[in-house]
Motif scaffolding. Structure first.
Motif, PDB file in Angstrom:
ATOM      1  N   LEU A  38       0.868  -1.173   0.000  1.00 13.47           N
ATOM      2  CA  LEU A  38       0.000   0.000   0.000  1.00 13.47           C
ATOM      3  C   LEU A  38       0.907   1.225   0.000  1.00 13.47           C
ATOM      4  CD1 LEU A  38      -3.031   0.704   0.238  1.00 13.47           C
ATOM      5  CD2 LEU A  38      -2.727   0.808   2.690  1.00 13.47           C
ATOM      6  N   SER A  40       2.382   5.078   0.140  1.00 13.73           N
ATOM      7  CA  SER A  40       2.210   6.020   1.254  1.00 13.73           C
ATOM      8  C   SER A  40       1.015   6.943   1.080  1.00 13.73           C
ATOM      9  CB  SER A  40       3.481   6.840   1.440  1.00 13.73           C
ATOM     10  OG  SER A  40       3.756   7.594   0.284  1.00 13.73           O
ATOM     11  N   THR A  41       0.682   7.326  -0.131  1.00 17.49           N
ATOM     12  CA  THR A  41      -0.453   8.232  -0.326  1.00 17.49           C
ATOM     13  C   THR A  41      -1.803   7.540  -0.127  1.00 17.49           C
ATOM     14  OG1 THR A  41      -0.357   7.819  -2.705  1.00 17.49           O
ATOM     15  CG2 THR A  41       0.810   9.749  -1.872  1.00 17.49           C
ATOM     16  N   GLU A  42      -1.821   6.223  -0.127  1.00 19.09           N
ATOM     17  CA  GLU A  42      -3.065   5.496   0.080  1.00 19.09           C
ATOM     18  C   GLU A  42      -3.250   5.024   1.524  1.00 19.09           C
ATOM     19  OE1 GLU A  42      -3.373   2.365  -2.783  1.00 19.09           O
ATOM     20  OE2 GLU A  42      -3.259   3.730  -4.476  1.00 19.09           O
ATOM     21  N   GLU A 112       6.044   5.752  -5.520  1.00 21.48           N
ATOM     22  CA  GLU A 112       6.123   7.068  -4.899  1.00 21.48           C
ATOM     23  C   GLU A 112       7.237   7.144  -3.859  1.00 21.48           C
ATOM     24  OE1 GLU A 112       2.253   8.215  -3.551  1.00 21.48           O
ATOM     25  OE2 GLU A 112       1.379   7.886  -5.523  1.00 21.48           O
TER      26      GLU A 112
END
Length: 148
Positions: A38, A40-42, A112
């Motif tokens: 997963l 980092s932005t999610e 990312e």
């Protein structure tokens, strides 16, 4: 890093099985929040702290940056290419091959990662190992589970 955390948890726990169970829980949560399964932005905002304290995040990011940043990929002979249907009047089943990744930066952008963090990632891991081993040696010296 994982070994030093295991030493610390085993030193704190009264029996080895409890230390193993605590480490399994910590390691599982770290795996789910390290940025590989997963990104980092999610990760929900109330849970992002686990991303930054999880040791696997730094190792994975350093490994990806070191291995993929300078790379260029070619889909020679169609290996790894994605077939895209491009029908025409004469050939309704015609496909054209598309190479989805041409540079390592394409993969790094997908995860990312923080560019230029190879050295900070390494320093954070080494510093974390030193801190956790110092805490483990303190726990071995001070924690007594058997009263004598």
């Amino acid at each position: 890093f994982a070994y030093s955390v295991m030493i610390l948890l085993s030193a704190i726990a009264s029996v080895a099985e409890i230390g193993d169970a605590l480490f399994s829980i910590y390691n599982t949560v770290s795996i789910f929040s390290n940025g590989f399964l997963l990104i980092s932005t999610e990760i929900p905002s109330f849970y992002i702290w686990m991303y930054w304290i999880g040791y696997q995040h730094y190792g994975l990011e350093g490994l990806l940056l070191n291995g993929l940043e300078p790379q260029t990929f070619y889909c020679k002979g169609g290996e790894g290419a994605v077939p895209i249907p491009v029908p025409s009047d004469t050939e309704p089943n015609r496909v054209q091959l598309f190479c989805p990744y041409t540079e390592g930066d394409d993969i790094l952008d997908q995860f990312e990662v923080n560019y230029g963090w190879e050295i900070p990632d390494l320093l954070i891991l080494v510093g974390g190992i030193c801190i956790v081993l110092a805490l483990a040696s303190l726990a071995v010296a001070k924690v007594r589970h058997i009263k004598r």
